[in-house]
Design an enzyme around this catalytic site. Sequence first.
Site, PDB file in Angstrom:
ATOM      1  N   GLU A  78      67.643   7.419  43.311  1.00 36.89           N
ATOM      2  CA  GLU A  78      66.740   7.598  44.440  1.00 36.89           C
ATOM      3  C   GLU A  78      65.296   7.634  43.922  1.00 36.89           C
ATOM      4  OE1 GLU A  78      66.352  10.713  48.185  1.00 36.89           O
ATOM      5  OE2 GLU A  78      67.035  11.447  46.240  1.00 36.89           O
ATOM      6  N   LYS A 150      68.756   6.473  54.586  1.00 33.49           N
ATOM      7  CA  LYS A 150      69.320   7.815  54.380  1.00 33.49           C
ATOM      8  C   LYS A 150      69.434   8.577  55.701  1.00 33.49           C
ATOM      9  CE  LYS A 150      68.422  11.915  51.464  1.00 33.49           C
ATOM     10  NZ  LYS A 150      67.426  12.506  50.543  1.00 33.49           N
ATOM     11  N   CYS A 191      71.674  10.814  47.789  1.00 39.05           N
ATOM     12  CA  CYS A 191      71.359  12.189  47.431  1.00 39.05           C
ATOM     13  C   CYS A 191      71.929  13.262  48.354  1.00 39.05           C
ATOM     14  CB  CYS A 191      69.842  12.334  47.281  1.00 39.05           C
ATOM     15  SG  CYS A 191      69.322  13.778  46.311  1.00 39.05           S
TER      16      CYS A 191
END
Length: 329
Positions: A78, A150, A191
């Site tokens: 990321e 995300k 993440c």
Amino acid sequence: MFFPLFSLLGFTFEHTIVCDRLWTPKGMAMALHALPPLVKVAVAQMTAISDTNANFITCARLVQEAAAAGVKLLSLPECFSFIGSRDGEALGIAEPLTGPIMKRYQSLAREAGLWLALGGFQEKGPDDKHIYNTHVLLDDYGRICSSYRKIHLFDVDVPGGPVLKESNNTAPGSEVVVANCPAGKLGLTVCYDLRFPELYQRLRFAENAEVLLVPSAFTKKTGEAHWELLLRARAVETQCYVLAAAQAGKHNDKRESYGDAMIIDPWGTVIARLPDKLVTGIAVAQVDLSMLQAIRLRMPIEQHRRYDIYGPSCPQQVPSKGDEKHSSL
């Protein structure tokens, strides 16, 4: 690669034959011939800073190292191209996926001849105050195959650590994304998604993912407590490979990442990781889809799921985007 724990389920050699009727010399020869090839994959570990050119040079070196090792898919962490030192700084460098920063990485993938998963790119967002944190998959011709924005944003006051509110400057995505590549069917995440098992259940049981990508910039405090624990849990409960690229070390005076990039197999075993949690480099392993299939056959958790009791854990109303045709971007 030999996995001693497989003896608990009757696994006794490297390429397991998964049907009793094949336990003959002729049957084993036919089955082994039909098994999918092993594919080398790698995860990167690095310390991005607020200089996109310096970060590109680091990523280019990692890509070259992966290509020299025969890797077919490399996952970068990321924020691989930029980590700012001030809140909102990423707004100033954000670009559409057709911009010059992405084009450099497309050229990098094409010249190296490998698939490149760009773990979290600062994509220009829906308005002037927000970006998207976008996981972009490039094929070995440098074409954009898939992109995942995300879904879960990190708005957390970490005990003993920093206060981070990603939603201040980032808009959430709304689609689940899968994509085919030489290493298998990929489930793209980023993440903080790791803490939401429902997403990974959806990727596995509704979208049939085989390899889960979890590129991250975990904080030092949360990484020490939960990083490996959560990664191995996602691998075991989905019976998937997990590729976890990671940011590592101090990016600036305010931001520090945990590191410890690793690759985990569908049995929950860490099969590759860097020797140091903070060093820049890659960890390489092989994806063996025949082993994955054998685990799923011998422990058929998909068949044992009790939707009649707890309801569907993979709601179909959530949009899905997968197996897209190559984009011209």
